[in-house]
Design an enzyme around this catalytic site. Structure first.
Site, mmCIF file in Angstrom:
data_model
loop_
_atom_site.group_PDB
_atom_site.id
_atom_site.type_symbol
_atom_site.label_atom_id
_atom_site.label_comp_id
_atom_site.label_asym_id
_atom_site.label_seq_id
_atom_site.Cartn_x
_atom_site.Cartn_y
_atom_site.Cartn_z
ATOM 1 N N HIS A 1 -4.696 -2.650 7.118
ATOM 2 C CA HIS A 1 -4.285 -1.251 6.931
ATOM 3 C C HIS A 1 -5.462 -0.366 6.544
ATOM 4 O O HIS A 1 -5.266 0.705 5.986
ATOM 5 C CB HIS A 1 -3.189 -1.158 5.848
ATOM 6 N N GLU B 1 9.491 -13.303 -6.103
ATOM 7 C CA GLU B 1 10.798 -13.653 -5.504
ATOM 8 C C GLU B 1 10.567 -13.943 -4.026
ATOM 9 O O GLU B 1 9.631 -13.425 -3.412
ATOM 10 C CB GLU B 1 11.780 -12.483 -5.663
HETATM 11 C C1 BV8 Z 1 3.278 1.078 13.299
HETATM 12 C C2 BV8 Z 1 -2.084 1.834 3.951
HETATM 13 C C3 BV8 Z 1 3.602 1.778 15.529
HETATM 14 C C4 BV8 Z 1 -1.955 3.178 3.342
HETATM 15 C C5 BV8 Z 1 0.148 0.999 4.441
HETATM 16 C C6 BV8 Z 1 9.185 4.875 12.357
HETATM 17 C C7 BV8 Z 1 8.085 5.410 12.989
HETATM 18 C C8 BV8 Z 1 6.913 4.673 13.164
HETATM 19 C C9 BV8 Z 1 6.828 3.397 12.647
HETATM 20 C C10 BV8 Z 1 7.925 2.898 11.984
HETATM 21 C C11 BV8 Z 1 9.104 3.586 11.856
HETATM 22 N N1 BV8 Z 1 9.988 2.802 11.204
HETATM 23 C C12 BV8 Z 1 9.406 1.627 10.916
HETATM 24 C C13 BV8 Z 1 8.159 1.670 11.378
HETATM 25 C C14 BV8 Z 1 7.173 0.677 11.263
HETATM 26 C C15 BV8 Z 1 6.424 0.970 9.960
HETATM 27 C C16 BV8 Z 1 7.123 0.188 8.875
HETATM 28 O O1 BV8 Z 1 6.973 -1.014 8.806
HETATM 29 N N2 BV8 Z 1 7.933 0.871 8.029
HETATM 30 C C17 BV8 Z 1 8.693 0.145 7.035
HETATM 31 C C18 BV8 Z 1 8.487 0.735 5.658
HETATM 32 C C19 BV8 Z 1 10.149 0.151 7.461
HETATM 33 N N3 BV8 Z 1 5.087 0.492 10.178
HETATM 34 C C20 BV8 Z 1 4.154 1.349 10.590
HETATM 35 O O2 BV8 Z 1 4.295 2.537 10.682
HETATM 36 C C21 BV8 Z 1 2.847 0.680 10.982
HETATM 37 N N4 BV8 Z 1 2.457 1.173 12.258
HETATM 38 O O3 BV8 Z 1 4.356 0.548 13.308
HETATM 39 O O4 BV8 Z 1 2.767 1.708 14.380
HETATM 40 C C22 BV8 Z 1 2.793 2.443 16.551
HETATM 41 C C23 BV8 Z 1 2.285 1.685 17.599
HETATM 42 C C24 BV8 Z 1 1.544 2.328 18.582
HETATM 43 C C25 BV8 Z 1 1.297 3.703 18.499
HETATM 44 C C26 BV8 Z 1 1.787 4.439 17.415
HETATM 45 C C27 BV8 Z 1 2.543 3.805 16.420
HETATM 46 C C28 BV8 Z 1 1.753 1.015 9.991
HETATM 47 C C29 BV8 Z 1 2.125 0.540 8.604
HETATM 48 C C30 BV8 Z 1 0.926 0.703 7.673
HETATM 49 C C31 BV8 Z 1 1.303 1.596 6.514
HETATM 50 N N5 BV8 Z 1 0.187 1.650 5.570
HETATM 51 N N6 BV8 Z 1 -0.919 1.020 3.626
HETATM 52 C C32 BV8 Z 1 -2.153 3.150 1.857
HETATM 53 O O5 BV8 Z 1 -2.197 2.065 1.244
HETATM 54 O O6 BV8 Z 1 -2.268 4.247 1.289
HETATM 55 S S1 BV8 Z 1 1.471 0.022 4.035
HETATM 56 C C33 BV8 Z 1 1.576 -0.239 2.357
HETATM 57 O O7 BV8 Z 1 2.670 -1.143 2.207
HETATM 58 C C34 BV8 Z 1 0.434 -0.988 1.680
HETATM 59 O O8 BV8 Z 1 -0.573 -1.391 2.555
HETATM 60 C C35 BV8 Z 1 1.144 -2.237 1.136
HETATM 61 O O9 BV8 Z 1 0.312 -3.309 0.944
HETATM 62 C C36 BV8 Z 1 2.059 -2.418 2.245
HETATM 63 C C37 BV8 Z 1 3.083 -3.427 2.303
HETATM 64 O O10 BV8 Z 1 3.732 -3.528 1.092
HETATM 65 P P1 BV8 Z 1 3.434 -4.830 0.227
HETATM 66 O O11 BV8 Z 1 1.986 -5.118 0.285
HETATM 67 O O12 BV8 Z 1 4.341 -5.910 0.637
HETATM 68 O O13 BV8 Z 1 3.742 -4.293 -1.197
HETATM 69 P P2 BV8 Z 1 5.165 -4.014 -1.814
HETATM 70 O O14 BV8 Z 1 4.956 -3.076 -2.944
HETATM 71 O O15 BV8 Z 1 6.147 -3.675 -0.730
HETATM 72 O O16 BV8 Z 1 5.635 -5.428 -2.380
HETATM 73 C C38 BV8 Z 1 4.906 -6.040 -3.404
HETATM 74 C C39 BV8 Z 1 5.291 -7.497 -3.382
HETATM 75 O O17 BV8 Z 1 4.493 -8.192 -4.336
HETATM 76 C C40 BV8 Z 1 6.735 -7.741 -3.764
HETATM 77 O O18 BV8 Z 1 7.288 -8.723 -2.914
HETATM 78 C C41 BV8 Z 1 6.636 -8.275 -5.204
HETATM 79 O O19 BV8 Z 1 7.671 -9.208 -5.486
HETATM 80 C C42 BV8 Z 1 5.308 -8.979 -5.161
HETATM 81 N N7 BV8 Z 1 4.609 -9.063 -6.447
HETATM 82 C C43 BV8 Z 1 4.517 -8.110 -7.414
HETATM 83 N N8 BV8 Z 1 3.744 -8.569 -8.421
HETATM 84 C C44 BV8 Z 1 3.342 -9.828 -8.069
HETATM 85 C C45 BV8 Z 1 3.887 -10.146 -6.818
HETATM 86 N N9 BV8 Z 1 3.683 -11.330 -6.208
HETATM 87 C C46 BV8 Z 1 2.908 -12.225 -6.846
HETATM 88 N N10 BV8 Z 1 2.337 -12.001 -8.056
HETATM 89 C C47 BV8 Z 1 2.537 -10.812 -8.688
HETATM 90 N N11 BV8 Z 1 1.984 -10.589 -9.897
#
Ligand code: BV8
Ligand code: ZN
Length: 246
Positions: free
Chosen positions: A124, A221
């Site tokens: 990302h 989890e």
């Molecule tokens: C794409 C950079 C297509 C920025 C990030 C509508 C329109 C377009 C696309 C979409 C749409 N609907 C859905 C999509 C796809 C979309 C998507 O997935 N949406 C989701 C939310 C539904 N994806 C996209 O848009 C991607 N691009 O699809 O493009 C396309 C193709 C061709 C042409 C044009 C378009 C791009 C996605 C990238 C977004 N950018 N980051 C920034 O950081 O500022 S994503 C952002 O979320 C971060 O990078 C983060 O890392 C990432 C994922 O989240 P996680 O890392 O999993 O973090 P989260 O907080 O969710 O969870 C934390 C976890 O850690 C939990 O499980 C927790 O239990 C655990 N945890 C906590 N503490 C601990 C732990 N585990 C262990 N030890 C601990 N101590």
């Protein structure tokens, strides 16, 4: 640690001893112990009542670049004062035990590189890179805080954006190809600290599993591996992952 988790850890250690290629998909949870807030976690997921998922979009930036840049400047400052934690260090140490260790990170914080990992795919992008919308200049910029928000392009004075991938933007082709190749080519795929909420990163565990890899999830989890993990090791990755690596 529960007996099942202990057994899962032992089983994963055994697989490590014969593995030649390991890939690790990491998310915000691996940086939690470093004090970097997760996207969807509890504390810190919000910033000034703004939802990160709403701010990390081209639309938000077009609407209010100063607001988005204030958010990134805040995060850059926080990350600049954070340090890699034992989970980042464990993945870096793994390179001494396994011929090939590829870290595919969804995080933009740069902590894997600071921990010493050498084969990193910033899926990302990076909060430490900027790109100019007017002249295309791309560079690393580690100033925290920024002297001016939004920061002007050093090359042309134009409009800079953070060098990250926003929602709705495609993963850079080279990163996408390298990550898919690493998932396909590994014998052991670790999924560490990710909710599996964001695509296409969330699809990599299935790619690995369908290519024959053993998938092991490290999280508080289960679920971030999209049902693809054969083993789950619960707990703070900063405590569990170091137990995997001698
Ligand atoms: C794409 C950079 C297509 C920025 C990030 C509508 C329109 C377009 C696309 C979409 C749409 N609907 C859905 C999509 C796809 C979309 C998507 O997935 N949406 C989701 C939310 C539904 N994806 C996209 O848009 C991607 N691009 O699809 O493009 C396309 C193709 C061709 C042409 C044009 C378009 C791009 C996605 C990238 C977004 N950018 N980051 C920034 O950081 O500022 S994503 C952002 O979320 C971060 O990078 C983060 O890392 C990432 C994922 O989240 P996680 O890392 O999993 O973090 P989260 O907080 O969710 O969870 C934390 C976890 O850690 C939990 O499980 C927790 O239990 C655990 N945890 C906590 N503490 C601990 C732990 N585990 C262990 N030890 C601990 N101590
Ligand atoms: Zn420029």
């Amino acid at each position: 640690m529960p007996e099942a988790a202990r057994a899962a850890l032992a089983g994963t250690r055994a697989r490590l001893s014969t593995a030649t290629r390991v890939a690790a998909l990491t998310g915000a949870g691996i940086s939690a112990a470093s004090g970097v807030p997760t996207f969807r976690g509890t504390a810190g997921a919000l910033w000034e009542d703004h939802d990160p998922a709403q701010l990390a979009t081209p639309e938000a930036f077009a609407r209010d670049p100063a607001l988005v840049w204030r958010w990134y400047d805040w995060r850059r400052g926080l990350i600049a004062n954070a340090a890699p934690n034992p989970a980042h260090a464990a993945l870096a140490r793994l390179e001494a035990w396994v011929r090939s260790v590829t870290v595919i990170t969804q995080n933009v914080d740069g902590l894997h590189a600071r921990a010493g990992s050498t084969d990193i795919i910033e899926y990302h992008g990076s909060i430490w890179r900027t790109r100019c919308l007017d002249c295309g200049d791309e560079r690393e910029d580690r100033r925290a805080p920024l002297p001016q928000v939004p920061p002007p392009c050093a090359a042309c004075g134009g409009r800079l954006r953070p060098g990250v991938v926003w929602f709705g933007e495609p993963i850079p082709a080279a990163a996408a190809a390298a990550a898919a190749a690493a998932a396909r080519g590994c014998g052991l795929f670790l999924v560490v600290g990710t909710s599996g909420a964001v695509w296409p990163a969330a699809g990599l565990a299935r790619v690995a599993r369908e290519s024959g890899a053993h998938v092991v999830e490290f999280n508080l989890e289960r679920g971030g591996a999209g049902g693809q993990s054969q083993l789950f090791i619960p707990g703070d990755a900063a405590l569990t992952l170091p137990q995997l690596v001698p």
